[in-house]
Design a protein around this motif. Structure first.
Motif, PDB file in Angstrom:
ATOM      1  N   UNK A  26      -6.712   8.936   0.325  1.00 47.18           N
ATOM      2  CA  UNK A  26      -7.186   9.376  -0.988  1.00 47.18           C
ATOM      3  C   UNK A  26      -8.485   8.633  -1.289  1.00 47.18           C
ATOM      4  N   UNK A  27      -9.499   9.362  -1.733  1.00 46.90           N
ATOM      5  CA  UNK A  27     -10.837   8.794  -1.886  1.00 46.90           C
ATOM      6  C   UNK A  27     -11.339   8.984  -3.317  1.00 46.90           C
ATOM      7  N   UNK A  28     -11.925   7.900  -3.859  1.00 48.98           N
ATOM      8  CA  UNK A  28     -12.562   7.951  -5.170  1.00 48.98           C
ATOM      9  C   UNK A  28     -13.909   7.231  -5.059  1.00 48.98           C
TER      10      UNK A  28
ATOM     11  N   UNK B 280      -5.415   2.687  -9.644  1.00 48.27           N
ATOM     12  CA  UNK B 280      -4.840   3.715  -8.780  1.00 48.27           C
ATOM     13  C   UNK B 280      -5.269   3.600  -7.325  1.00 48.27           C
ATOM     14  N   UNK B 281      -6.076   2.590  -7.002  1.00 47.26           N
ATOM     15  CA  UNK B 281      -6.606   2.431  -5.647  1.00 47.26           C
ATOM     16  C   UNK B 281      -5.998   1.209  -4.962  1.00 47.26           C
TER      17      UNK B 281
ATOM     18  N   UNK C  22       0.847  -1.186   0.000  1.00 43.54           N
ATOM     19  CA  UNK C  22       0.000   0.000   0.000  1.00 43.54           C
ATOM     20  C   UNK C  22       0.887   1.243   0.000  1.00 43.54           C
ATOM     21  N   UNK C  23       0.430   2.261  -0.663  1.00 46.17           N
ATOM     22  CA  UNK C  23       1.203   3.498  -0.755  1.00 46.17           C
ATOM     23  C   UNK C  23       1.242   4.219   0.591  1.00 46.17           C
ATOM     24  N   UNK C  24       2.096   5.252   0.688  1.00 52.44           N
ATOM     25  CA  UNK C  24       2.220   6.018   1.929  1.00 52.44           C
ATOM     26  C   UNK C  24       0.873   6.623   2.329  1.00 52.44           C
ATOM     27  N   UNK C  25       0.138   7.117   1.367  1.00 55.53           N
ATOM     28  CA  UNK C  25      -1.217   7.617   1.602  1.00 55.53           C
ATOM     29  C   UNK C  25      -2.163   6.605   0.966  1.00 55.53           C
ATOM     30  N   UNK C  26      -2.854   5.810   1.789  1.00 58.18           N
ATOM     31  CA  UNK C  26      -3.732   4.794   1.204  1.00 58.18           C
ATOM     32  C   UNK C  26      -4.830   5.423   0.345  1.00 58.18           C
ATOM     33  N   UNK C  27      -5.286   4.639  -0.629  1.00 57.04           N
ATOM     34  CA  UNK C  27      -6.342   5.129  -1.509  1.00 57.04           C
ATOM     35  C   UNK C  27      -7.465   4.095  -1.566  1.00 57.04           C
ATOM     36  N   UNK C  28      -8.687   4.605  -1.569  1.00 54.89           N
ATOM     37  CA  UNK C  28      -9.874   3.749  -1.544  1.00 54.89           C
ATOM     38  C   UNK C  28     -10.822   4.189  -2.656  1.00 54.89           C
ATOM     39  N   UNK C  29     -11.372   3.207  -3.352  1.00 53.39           N
ATOM     40  CA  UNK C  29     -12.379   3.441  -4.381  1.00 53.39           C
ATOM     41  C   UNK C  29     -13.671   2.759  -3.942  1.00 53.39           C
TER      42      UNK C  29
END
Length: 136
Positions: free
Chosen positions: A34-36, A76-77, A1-8
């Motif tokens: 990060x949110x999508x 990207x998530x 997982x990236x430093x700033x997690x991302x969720x879709x």
């Protein structure tokens, strides 16, 4: 997982459940995630009962618009949470996938949407606890 997690968050119309979940995650994480959100068959506009229910929580989603689900958004998530789109969601190795079985708020009044909203909030709070280390 990236430093700033991302969720879709994905649901069919991207007009209710996924919009509420995305708004809660952005609000409750303070932007640390990060949110999508997207839908396999986006509606023309956000569900008005979802808007009203979120306004009761002090979260305004009136300016949000339903968006089409793309393979790029999935790529990207880190975490992809589906809410009824089933097999229309692309699957990529290394992603965390969850399916939140939530009632669809489409066509319901705000009284019926509140329990759905509250369940989404509880699930989002649990997700934040999993994605962000304690003390962050």
């Amino acid at each position: 997982m990236s430093a700033k997690p991302s969720v879709l968050f994905v649901c069919i119309h991207n007009a209710g459940r996924s919009q509420m979940a995305a708004a809660y995650l952005l609000h409750l994480s303070g932007g640390r995630i990060e949110v999508r959100s997207a839908g396999s068959e986006p509606a023309a506009k956000i569900n008005p009962a979802a808007v009203a229910a979120m306004l009761e929580e002090g979260i305004d989603i009136r300016t949000e618009t339903p968006k089409i689900l793309t393979a790029e958004a999935v790529k990207r998530s880190d975490v992809v949470i589906t809410m009824g789109c089933g097999d229309t969601c692309p699957i990529f190795p290394g992603k965390r996938y969850e399916d939140w079985n939530l009632e669809d708020p489409a066509g319901k009044g705000v009284d019926s949407v509140r329990p759905i909203r509250d369940e989404i909030r509880a699930r989002v709070q649990a997700l934040i606890g999993e994605l962000l280390p304690a003390g962050d």
